[in-house]
Design a protein around this motif. Structure first.
Motif, short mmCIF file in Angstrom:
data_model
loop_
_atom_site.label_atom_id
_atom_site.label_comp_id
_atom_site.label_asym_id
_atom_site.label_seq_id
_atom_site.Cartn_x
_atom_site.Cartn_y
_atom_site.Cartn_z
N TYR A 101 -11.37 -30.93 34.06
CA TYR A 101 -12.02 -29.92 33.23
C TYR A 101 -10.96 -29.10 32.47
O TYR A 101 -11.09 -28.82 31.27
N GLY A 102 -9.90 -28.77 33.22
CA GLY A 102 -8.81 -27.99 32.60
C GLY A 102 -8.17 -28.78 31.46
O GLY A 102 -7.86 -28.22 30.39
N GLU A 129 -9.64 -31.16 29.70
CA GLU A 129 -10.61 -31.20 28.60
C GLU A 129 -10.59 -29.90 27.80
O GLU A 129 -10.64 -29.91 26.57
N GLN A 130 -10.55 -28.79 28.55
CA GLN A 130 -10.52 -27.47 27.90
C GLN A 130 -9.24 -27.30 27.07
O GLN A 130 -9.26 -26.77 25.96
N ARG A 131 -8.11 -27.78 27.67
CA ARG A 131 -6.84 -27.68 26.94
C ARG A 131 -6.89 -28.48 25.64
O ARG A 131 -6.49 -28.00 24.58
N LYS A 156 -9.58 -29.35 24.05
CA LYS A 156 -10.54 -28.71 23.16
C LYS A 156 -9.90 -27.53 22.42
O LYS A 156 -10.06 -27.35 21.21
N ILE A 157 -9.14 -26.75 23.19
CA ILE A 157 -8.47 -25.59 22.60
C ILE A 157 -7.43 -26.04 21.57
O ILE A 157 -7.32 -25.49 20.47
#
Length: 201
Positions: free
Chosen positions: A20-21, A23-25, A27-28
Motif C-alpha cells: 500500500y505504501g 502504491e501511495q508513493r 501515486k504521489i
C-alpha cells in the motif's frame, strides 16, 4: 502453531502495508510528476504567449517604422521634384525674359509701345494720367504721347525690367499694366498646367 500463524498474519499485514505504501508513493510521484508537467506546460504556454505578444509588438513597430520611412522618402522625393520643377521653370522664364529684352532693342519695339499707349488711352479719358516706363525707353516718349492722344506726363519705373508701359490716374483711381514683365509673369500659371511638370496628387 499459533505463533506461526500470527507470524504469518503479521508478515502478510506487513507486506500489505508495504504494498500500500509503495502504491501511495507511486501515486504521489505520479501526481507530483503530473503537477510538474502541468506547471511546465502552463509556463511554456505563458512563455509562448509572451513571445507571441512580443513578436506582434515588434512587427507592429517595424510596420510603423517602414510606413514612416516610406512617407518620409515620398515627401523628400516630392520636395526634390518640386525643387527641380522650380529650377526648370526659372530657367525657362529667365531665357524668355532675355529674348524679350533682346526684342526691345529692335526697331519694331517702338511700334509695340505705341500699340500699348493706344490701348491705355481707351481706359484713361481724363487729364492727369502718368505713364510709367523704363529709363531705357525714355527716347520713345514723343511717339508714346502721340499714340496716347491725350495730355500725360512720364515717369521712369525701375520695377519695369523688360519693357512696356504702365499708367495710372489718381483722379480716376485706376491703374493699368501693359508691360512685358506682367505679360510674362501671367504665363507662369499656363506653363505650370501645360508643361507636363505638374506633380500628381
Amino acid at each position: 502453531m499459533a505463533i506461526n500463524y500470527n507470524d504469518e498474519k503479521i508478515g502478510k499485514f506487513y507486506q500489505a502495508i508495504l504494498h500500500y505504501g509503495e502504491e501511495q508513493r507511486k501515486k504521489i510521484e505520479e501526481e507530483v510528476a503530473a503537477f510538474k508537467q502541468k506547471e511546465l506546460d502552463e509556463a511554456e504556454i505563458g512563455v509562448l504567449t509572451e513571445a507571441y505578444h512580443l513578436i506582434q509588438k515588434e512587427m507592429a513597430q517595424m510596420r510603423s517604422g517602414i510606413a514612416r520611412e516610406l512617407a518620409q522618402r515620398e515627401m523628400d522625393g516630392r520636395r526634390a521634384l518640386l525643387e527641380q520643377r522650380r529650377k526648370i521653370m526659372e530657367q525657362v522664364f529667365s531665357r524668355a525674359a532675355e529674348e524679350l529684352r533682346a526684342y526691345t532693342q529692335k526697331p519694331e519695339y517702338a511700334a509695340l509701345l505705341q500699340t500699348y499707349a493706344c490701348n491705355l488711352s481707351s481706359a484713361f479719358q481724363k487729364e492727369g494720367t502718368v505713364i510709367l516706363l523704363r529709363k531705357e525707353d525714355a527716347p520713345y516718349q514723343q511717339q508714346i504721347a502721340e499714340a496716347f492722344g491725350q495730355p500725360c506726363r512720364f515717369e521712369t519705373d525701375p520695377t519695369i525690367r523688360i519693357g512696356g508701359l504702365r499708367a495710372y490716374n489718381s483722379a480716376m483711381g485706376i491703374m493699368a499694366d501693359e508691360t512685358l514683365d506682367a505679360m510674362l509673369e501671367d504665363q507662369r500659371g499656363w506653363f505650370e498646367e501645360n508643361s507636363g511638370l505638374t506633380l500628381a496628387g
